[in-house]
Design a protein around this motif. Structure first.
Motif, short mmCIF file in Angstrom:
data_model
loop_
_atom_site.label_atom_id
_atom_site.label_comp_id
_atom_site.label_asym_id
_atom_site.label_seq_id
_atom_site.Cartn_x
_atom_site.Cartn_y
_atom_site.Cartn_z
N MET A 1 -16.52 -13.40 -5.01
CA MET A 1 -16.21 -12.41 -4.56
C MET A 1 -17.08 -11.69 -3.59
O MET A 1 -16.68 -10.79 -2.62
N ALA A 2 -18.29 -12.33 -3.31
CA ALA A 2 -19.19 -11.76 -2.33
C ALA A 2 -18.45 -12.03 -1.13
O ALA A 2 -17.76 -12.91 -0.59
N GLY A 3 -18.84 -11.10 -0.06
CA GLY A 3 -18.25 -11.26 1.41
C GLY A 3 -17.47 -9.84 1.83
O GLY A 3 -17.51 -9.09 0.92
N THR A 4 -16.59 -9.95 2.76
CA THR A 4 -15.79 -8.98 3.34
C THR A 4 -14.44 -9.25 3.29
O THR A 4 -14.03 -10.41 3.34
N TRP A 5 -13.55 -8.35 2.53
CA TRP A 5 -12.09 -8.32 2.28
C TRP A 5 -11.77 -7.17 3.03
O TRP A 5 -12.09 -5.99 3.43
N ASN A 6 -10.37 -7.65 3.66
CA ASN A 6 -9.55 -6.64 4.38
C ASN A 6 -8.06 -6.47 3.72
O ASN A 6 -7.65 -7.54 3.32
N GLY A 7 -7.53 -5.22 4.10
CA GLY A 7 -6.29 -5.24 3.67
C GLY A 7 -5.73 -3.76 3.76
O GLY A 7 -6.15 -3.11 4.60
N GLY A 8 -4.81 -3.34 2.86
CA GLY A 8 -4.30 -2.13 2.59
C GLY A 8 -3.50 -2.09 1.47
O GLY A 8 -3.43 -2.41 0.71
N GLY A 9 -2.90 -0.68 1.57
CA GLY A 9 -2.05 -0.23 0.47
C GLY A 9 -1.58 1.21 0.75
O GLY A 9 -1.40 1.31 1.97
N SER A 10 -1.59 1.89 -0.59
CA SER A 10 -1.40 3.34 -0.39
C SER A 10 -2.17 4.05 -1.33
O SER A 10 -2.85 3.65 -2.29
N VAL A 11 -2.07 5.57 -0.98
CA VAL A 11 -2.93 6.47 -1.65
C VAL A 11 -2.27 7.50 -2.03
O VAL A 11 -1.10 7.78 -1.22
N THR A 12 -1.99 8.15 -3.05
CA THR A 12 -1.29 9.22 -3.67
C THR A 12 -1.88 10.40 -4.03
O THR A 12 -3.08 10.33 -4.71
N GLU A 19 0.45 7.94 1.17
CA GLU A 19 0.12 7.45 2.55
C GLU A 19 -0.10 6.03 2.66
O GLU A 19 -1.06 5.64 1.46
N ARG A 20 0.14 5.24 3.61
CA ARG A 20 -0.27 3.87 3.65
C ARG A 20 -1.74 4.07 4.21
O ARG A 20 -2.25 5.08 4.90
N ILE A 21 -2.67 3.11 3.71
CA ILE A 21 -3.94 3.11 4.11
C ILE A 21 -4.50 1.66 4.45
O ILE A 21 -3.67 0.59 4.04
N ARG A 22 -5.30 1.72 5.20
CA ARG A 22 -6.08 0.37 5.89
C ARG A 22 -7.44 0.43 5.04
O ARG A 22 -8.15 1.41 5.08
N CYS A 23 -7.74 -0.94 4.71
CA CYS A 23 -9.16 -0.69 3.82
C CYS A 23 -10.03 -1.96 4.00
O CYS A 23 -9.41 -3.10 4.58
N ARG A 24 -11.20 -1.95 3.93
CA ARG A 24 -12.14 -2.94 3.82
C ARG A 24 -13.27 -2.85 2.93
O ARG A 24 -13.80 -1.81 2.81
N ALA A 25 -13.52 -3.90 2.40
CA ALA A 25 -14.50 -3.97 1.22
C ALA A 25 -15.37 -5.02 1.47
O ALA A 25 -15.16 -6.17 2.02
N THR A 26 -16.59 -4.66 1.13
CA THR A 26 -17.89 -5.53 1.35
C THR A 26 -18.57 -5.68 0.14
O THR A 26 -18.98 -4.75 -0.54
N TYR A 27 -18.70 -6.79 -0.61
CA TYR A 27 -19.73 -7.32 -1.83
C TYR A 27 -20.86 -7.93 -1.55
O TYR A 27 -20.71 -8.92 -0.72
N HIS A 28 -21.78 -7.62 -2.19
CA HIS A 28 -22.94 -8.41 -2.28
C HIS A 28 -23.41 -8.65 -3.66
O HIS A 28 -23.39 -7.66 -4.46
N VAL A 29 -23.39 -9.83 -3.92
CA VAL A 29 -23.59 -10.30 -5.34
C VAL A 29 -25.04 -10.98 -5.40
O VAL A 29 -25.29 -11.73 -4.67
N ALA A 30 -25.89 -10.64 -6.39
CA ALA A 30 -27.17 -11.33 -6.64
C ALA A 30 -27.57 -11.36 -8.10
O ALA A 30 -27.85 -10.27 -8.75
#
Length: 125
Positions: A1-12, A19-30
Protein backbone atom coordinates in the motif's frame (compact mmCIF):
# COMPACT_ATOMS: atom_id res chain seq x y z
CA UNK A 1 0.00 0.00 0.00
CA UNK A 2 2.84 2.41 0.68
CA UNK A 3 3.38 5.04 -1.96
CA UNK A 4 1.34 7.37 -4.14
CA UNK A 5 -1.87 6.36 -5.91
CA UNK A 6 -3.81 8.37 -8.53
CA UNK A 7 -7.24 8.07 -10.09
CA UNK A 8 -10.75 9.35 -9.86
CA UNK A 9 -14.38 8.61 -9.37
CA UNK A 10 -17.50 10.41 -8.26
CA UNK A 11 -18.79 12.24 -5.21
CA UNK A 12 -22.48 12.47 -4.25
CA UNK A 13 -23.82 15.49 -2.34
CA UNK A 14 -26.90 15.79 -0.12
CA UNK A 15 -29.02 17.28 -2.91
CA UNK A 16 -28.47 14.07 -4.88
CA UNK A 17 -26.13 15.66 -7.39
CA UNK A 18 -23.03 13.76 -8.42
CA UNK A 19 -19.72 15.11 -9.69
CA UNK A 20 -16.66 13.47 -11.24
CA UNK A 21 -13.55 13.89 -9.09
CA UNK A 22 -9.81 13.44 -9.56
CA UNK A 23 -7.90 11.99 -6.60
CA UNK A 24 -4.41 11.42 -5.25
CA UNK A 25 -3.64 9.28 -2.19
CA UNK A 26 -0.33 8.91 -0.39
CA UNK A 27 0.33 6.19 2.20
CA UNK A 28 3.26 5.88 4.60
CA UNK A 29 3.51 2.54 6.40
CA UNK A 30 5.81 1.79 9.34
CA UNK A 31 5.12 -1.50 11.09
CA UNK A 32 1.60 -1.41 12.58
CA UNK A 33 1.18 2.34 11.87
CA UNK A 34 -0.04 3.98 8.68
CA UNK A 35 -0.59 7.60 7.74
CA UNK A 36 -2.48 8.60 4.65
CA UNK A 37 -3.63 11.66 2.78
CA UNK A 38 -6.38 11.68 0.18
CA UNK A 39 -7.08 14.78 -1.88
CA UNK A 40 -9.97 14.78 -4.34
CA UNK A 41 -11.35 17.63 -6.44
CA UNK A 42 -13.86 18.43 -9.14
CA UNK A 43 -14.53 21.79 -10.74
CA UNK A 44 -16.82 22.74 -7.82
CA UNK A 45 -15.92 20.43 -4.92
CA UNK A 46 -12.78 19.49 -3.01
CA UNK A 47 -11.83 17.52 0.09
CA UNK A 48 -8.51 16.89 1.85
CA UNK A 49 -8.64 13.86 4.12
CA UNK A 50 -5.73 12.85 6.35
CA UNK A 51 -5.59 9.92 8.76
CA UNK A 52 -3.17 8.26 11.15
CA UNK A 53 -4.05 4.73 12.21
CA UNK A 54 -2.45 1.79 13.91
CA UNK A 55 -3.41 -1.86 13.95
CA UNK A 56 -3.55 -4.29 16.82
CA UNK A 57 -4.18 -7.62 15.15
CA UNK A 58 -7.14 -6.97 12.86
CA UNK A 59 -8.40 -4.00 14.93
CA UNK A 60 -7.65 -0.55 13.49
CA UNK A 61 -7.93 2.74 15.38
CA UNK A 62 -6.67 6.27 15.04
CA UNK A 63 -7.61 9.79 14.08
CA UNK A 64 -8.61 11.67 10.92
CA UNK A 65 -9.05 15.26 9.77
CA UNK A 66 -10.52 17.06 6.78
CA UNK A 67 -8.71 20.39 6.40
CA UNK A 68 -11.01 22.28 4.01
CA UNK A 69 -13.92 21.95 6.46
CA UNK A 70 -11.83 22.03 9.66
CA UNK A 71 -13.33 18.83 11.07
CA UNK A 72 -11.57 15.92 12.78
CA UNK A 73 -12.40 12.83 14.75
CA UNK A 74 -11.66 9.18 15.40
CA UNK A 75 -11.40 6.06 13.27
CA UNK A 76 -12.25 2.55 14.42
CA UNK A 77 -12.67 -0.66 12.50
CA UNK A 78 -11.01 -3.75 11.16
CA UNK A 79 -8.50 -4.45 8.46
CA UNK A 80 -5.18 -5.71 7.25
CA UNK A 81 -3.37 -6.66 4.10
CA UNK A 82 -4.53 -3.53 2.28
CA UNK A 83 -8.24 -4.05 3.01
CA UNK A 84 -10.01 -1.96 5.64
CA UNK A 85 -13.57 -1.35 6.87
CA UNK A 86 -13.67 1.61 9.26
CA UNK A 87 -16.05 4.15 10.77
CA UNK A 88 -14.81 7.74 10.81
CA UNK A 89 -16.66 9.75 13.47
CA UNK A 90 -16.81 13.37 14.59
CA UNK A 91 -19.51 15.44 16.31
CA UNK A 92 -22.42 15.52 13.85
CA UNK A 93 -20.67 13.31 11.29
CA UNK A 94 -20.24 9.58 10.64
CA UNK A 95 -18.81 7.92 7.55
CA UNK A 96 -18.26 4.28 6.68
CA UNK A 97 -15.08 3.86 4.67
CA UNK A 98 -14.12 0.75 2.75
CA UNK A 99 -10.68 0.46 1.21
CA UNK A 100 -9.70 -2.56 -0.90
CA UNK A 101 -6.29 -3.08 -2.48
CA UNK A 102 -5.48 -5.71 -5.10
CA UNK A 103 -2.01 -5.42 -6.62
CA UNK A 104 -1.67 -1.95 -8.12
CA UNK A 105 -5.43 -1.20 -8.00
CA UNK A 106 -7.32 0.25 -5.08
CA UNK A 107 -10.97 1.14 -4.52
CA UNK A 108 -12.20 3.53 -1.84
CA UNK A 109 -15.88 3.78 -0.97
CA UNK A 110 -17.15 6.40 1.47
CA UNK A 111 -20.76 6.58 2.74
CA UNK A 112 -21.62 9.50 5.03
CA UNK A 113 -24.63 11.02 6.79
CA UNK A 114 -23.94 14.69 6.07
CA UNK A 115 -23.95 17.16 3.13
CA UNK A 116 -21.26 14.90 1.67
CA UNK A 117 -23.17 11.67 1.04
CA UNK A 118 -20.40 9.56 -0.38
CA UNK A 119 -17.68 8.86 -2.88
CA UNK A 120 -16.58 6.00 -5.10
CA UNK A 121 -12.92 6.23 -6.04
CA UNK A 122 -10.66 3.97 -8.11
CA UNK A 123 -6.89 4.44 -7.82
CA UNK A 124 -3.83 2.89 -9.42
CA UNK A 125 -0.21 2.93 -8.34
Amino acid sequence: MAGTWNGGGSVTLDDGSSERIRCRATYHVAGPRMSMSLTCASDAYKFNLAADVQSDGNAVSGSWSESSRNVSGSIEGRGGGGNFQVLASAPGFNANISLQTRGNKQSVTIRADSQFRGANISLTK
